[in-house]
Design a protein around this motif. Structure first.
Motif, short mmCIF file in Angstrom:
data_model
loop_
_atom_site.label_atom_id
_atom_site.label_comp_id
_atom_site.label_asym_id
_atom_site.label_seq_id
_atom_site.Cartn_x
_atom_site.Cartn_y
_atom_site.Cartn_z
N TRP A 73 0.83 -1.19 0.00
CA TRP A 73 0.00 0.00 0.00
C TRP A 73 0.88 1.25 0.00
CZ3 TRP A 73 -5.29 -0.22 -0.35
CH2 TRP A 73 -5.89 -1.47 -0.12
N ASP A 75 0.67 5.71 0.47
CA ASP A 75 -0.13 6.82 0.99
C ASP A 75 -0.63 7.66 -0.17
OD1 ASP A 75 -1.27 8.96 2.26
OD2 ASP A 75 0.45 9.36 3.58
N TYR A 225 -3.30 2.59 -3.46
CA TYR A 225 -3.32 3.69 -2.50
C TYR A 225 -4.18 3.38 -1.28
CZ TYR A 225 -1.17 6.48 -6.20
OH TYR A 225 -0.32 6.93 -7.17
N ARG A 226 -3.68 3.87 -0.17
CA ARG A 226 -4.40 3.79 1.10
C ARG A 226 -5.13 5.11 1.30
NH1 ARG A 226 -0.35 3.53 3.92
NH2 ARG A 226 -0.10 1.27 4.08
#
Length: 231
Positions: A73, A75, A225-226
């Motif tokens: 993952w 950000d 993406y988180r």
């Protein structure tokens, strides 16, 4: 016996001996020799088309581009610094555009991420789309590509409406000034899906990432993406 008598008898015997040697005499002019029997051959019928030595074939299909989703993952905020600035700042009038009006409040508030690549470069979204003239129901706050959907009641918006508000082309040959070929992907719940339907029918949904790849050299791996808490 007289000599003449003996000569006649001798000649008669010679003639009879000659006839016996020829098969007993008779007229052989009607005799037809019989040919030797031959092995009969099977009749041959019409033959089919002959296969050429090098038969024509369909042209080779174009190489299929395989795009996968990263295992780890990332950000979503990192996209602001890693994306390439491409489009000018946006300025609005405060007038409704393609069914998108000014937001009355944010009782209903969800987010969709729009990611656009030019070959392998991720492009930065203008950070003021939908926030000039008024705050529209669809708008951005930064270059990440996060689209805020803020309305008084739940509403369904399509990606094409965002492009109308953004005043960028959204056609088969031109998307936001970029040339094709174009490929669409959806990322939801950590799963990547190739979208092959009508691009006009792509809906802006909560926590959905819409990826548009343009050009012939797309990235082989897309970031996963988180979503930032609160989005």
């Amino acid at each position: 016996m007289k000599p003449r008598r003996v000569l006649q008898m001798t000649m008669t015997l010679a003639v009879l001996s000659a006839l016996a040697a020829c098969g007993g005499g008779g007229d052989d002019s009607s005799y037809t020799p019989v040919p030797d029997p031959q092995t009969p051959t099977s009749p041959t019928g019409p033959t089919g088309p002959t296969t050429p030595t090098n038969p024509p074939t369909d042209p080779a299909p174009p190489d299929e581009i395989v795009v996968s989703l990263a295992d780890a993952w990332s950000d979503i905020g990192l996209t602001i610094s890693t994306s390439v600035r491409t489009w000018p700042d946006w300025v609005g009038t405060g007038q409704p555009v393609d069914g998108v009006g000014c937001a009355k409040n944010e009782n209903y508030h969800i987010h969709t991420l729009l990611t656009i690549y030019r070959d392998r470069a991720r492009l930065a979204m203008p950070d003021m789309v939908g926030r000039s003239g008024c705050t529209y129901e669809l708008h951005t706050h930064d270059a990440s590509g996060v689209i805020h959907i803020e309305t008084d009641v739940p509403k369904k918006f399509m990606l094409s409406q965002y492009f109308s508000l953004w005043r960028q082309p959204y056609t088969g040959s031109n998307i936001a000034g970029l040339s094709g070929p174009f490929r669409f992907y959806l990322i939801e719940g950590g799963k990547l899906t190739r979208y092959v339907g009508d691009p006009m029918a792509i809906e802006l949904k909560a926590y959905r990432e819409i990826v548009i790849l343009s050009g012939k050299n797309p990235p082989p791996v897309l970031p996963k993406y988180r979503w930032t808490p609160g989005l």
